[in-house]
Design an enzyme around this catalytic site. Structure first.
Site, short mmCIF file in Angstrom:
data_model
loop_
_atom_site.label_atom_id
_atom_site.label_comp_id
_atom_site.label_asym_id
_atom_site.label_seq_id
_atom_site.Cartn_x
_atom_site.Cartn_y
_atom_site.Cartn_z
N GLY A 131 0.79 -1.23 0.00
CA GLY A 131 0.00 0.00 0.00
C GLY A 131 0.81 1.27 0.00
N GLY A 136 9.63 -2.08 -0.23
CA GLY A 136 10.71 -2.18 0.75
C GLY A 136 10.27 -2.18 2.20
CG HIS A 140 48.97 -8.20 9.73
ND1 HIS A 140 48.50 -7.84 10.97
CD2 HIS A 140 50.06 -7.42 9.49
CE1 HIS A 140 49.27 -6.89 11.47
NE2 HIS A 140 50.23 -6.63 10.59
#
Length: 461
Positions: A34, A39, A440
């Site tokens: 609506g 989303g 690293h």
């Protein structure tokens, strides 16, 4: 087309994901929404816009506190609140248009309007009734308040109103020390607002590991937020330009009052099922939630439910997992969700993330366990970017070394937690993580060090 294999009601993370997965599996699919955009709460007035404001306000914090340390000299940026809101709205637009594109790509019909279920196998949108072999209710949740507090979205706001205030308030009271309250409180504190959090319980983020919660409160206090814990809010009086929050301290039953320009009510959310017609259909409910079985079926044949409107944590990614799994069940496959490996994240700075059992839960269960812990102060990358606060904590079975839970407070915690999620999904031991080479310098080395601490000991601590 008025007949579908599946109609999904609601286009939030659970709903749109269910619709896409169903379409991928060959089902003729439609989705009812609506709002003007797809989303749901997450993309429009929840997860995505709040992360945009968290990001913008964190950049301001970096400019004000850390740029000069790195040799970046100059006048601190000023805040253009209207432009920041415009940036937030642009982020929303990009994401919601993305879902609309995915619907078109997967040939999913968007039935625009608010839906109801007049009877099993039928969904009504506006004046049109559609036939569906299966229906998924994915209507999500809405903010809940407490007695004596009326939300007007002007002076007394929910998370929705907090995302679009006309100006940055000088003083804000946040009722509730959960995820939403602390994220939005952090945004405004960085923008210069005096933020005071009032919480009924004696700790913030009460469902999280107690050690993390304690450290989290210390860091937020250092950032300027103040807290009153063990306080029962009695009411909020909204005046023309400010509000008065009355609360009672539970420890001595004393009455107190605090003023604010804006009061954010962040006391949780509740399932949103209004107007669906579930009562008339005889759909079984449990304290406002739709009752489902292990395959997301309701007691009415052909009607399923997922996400915030059913039991479980109200998390977008939990809804997404259920959406995919439920669509697979409807398509005749074997959808599954491992509820024991669903992470939760708070997107403050530092971030806080957790998965699996807390130390308190293991103690209560009488489970023999061991703890591996590593501080980000021992991580070279974290120190280089002024993010040495916090730690990684891994809980493993004392005898088998299998990872039972993990809790991280520190840089990129919301991303780091997924390494441990994958490990837990495959039943890995702490030693498995400890023996895996980590690049690293990265923040992820702190995860490996915590795993090493479950054995003979961390290297850099």
């Amino acid at each position: 087309m008025s007949q579908y294999d599946l109609i999904v009601i609601g286009s939030g993370p659970g709903g749109y994901v269910a619709a896409i997965r169903a379409a991928q599996l060959g089902l003729k699919t439609a989705c009812v929404e609506g709002r003007e955009t797809l989303g749901g709460t997450c993309l429009n007035i929840g997860c995505i816009p709040s992360k945009a404001l968290l990001h913008a306000s964190h950049q301001l914090h970096e400019a004000e506190h850390n740029f000069a340390k790195m040799g970046l000299k100059g006048k601190s940026p000023s805040v253009d609140w209207k432009q920041m809101l415009a940036y937030k709205d642009d982020v929303i637009g990009q994401n919601t248009k993305g879902i609309e594109f995915l619907f078109k790509k997967n040939k999913i019909h968007w039935l625009k309007g608010w839906g109801s279920i007049p009877e099993a196998g039928k969904v009504k949108v506006g004046d049109t009734t559609y036939d569906a072999k299966s229906i998924i209710v994915a209507t999500g949740s809405e903010p809940s308040s407490i007695p004596g507090v009326e939300i007007d979205e002007k002076i007394v706001v929910s998370s929705t109103g907090a995302l679009e205030l006309p100006k940055v308030p000088k003083k804000m009271v946040v009722i509730g020390a959960g995820v939403i309250g602390l994220e939005m409180g952090s945004v405004y504190a960085r923008l210069g607002t005096e933020v005071h959090v009032v919480e009924y319980l004696d700790t913030i983020t009460p469902t999280m590991d107690a050690e993390v919660s304690k450290q989290f409160q210390k860091l937020l206090t250092k950032q300027g937020l103040s807290f009153t814990l063990g306080a029962a809010v009695q009411g909020v009086e909204a005046l023309k330009t400010k509000a008065k929050v009355a609360y009672k301290l539970r420890k001595d039953d004393s009455d107190h009052e605090i003023d604010a320009d804006v009061v954010l009510v962040a006391t949780g959310r509740k399932p949103f099922t209004d107007g669906l017609g579930l009562d008339a259909l005889g759909v079984e409910m449990n304290r406002g939630q739709i009752r489902t079985d292990a395959q997301w079926r309701t007691n009415v044949p052909g009607i399923y439910a997922i996400g915030d409107c059913i039991a479980g944590p109200m998390l977008a990614h939990k809804a997404e997992d259920e959406g995919m799994a439920c669509a697979e069940v409807i398509a005749g496959k074997h959808g599954h969700v491992n509820y024991g490996v669903i992470p939760s994240v708070i997107y403050t700075h530092p971030e806080v993330a957790s998965v699996g059992a807390t130390e308190q839960e293991l103690k209560e269960a009488g489970r023999a366990y061991k703890v591996g812990k590593f501080s980000f102060m021992g991580n070279g990358r974290a120190k280089a970017v002024f993010a040495g606060d916090g730690f990684v904590k891994i809980l493993a079975d004392k005898d088998t070394d299998r990872i039972l839970g993990a809790h991280i407070i520190g840089p990129m915690a919301g991303d780091l937690i997924h390494e441990i999620c994958v490990a837990m999904e495959f039943g890995a031991s702490a030693e498995d993580l400890a023996l895996t080479c980590h690049a690293h310098p990265t923040f992820s080395e702190a995860v490996r060090e915590a795993a090493l601490a479950c054995g003979d000991g961390a290297i850099h601590m």
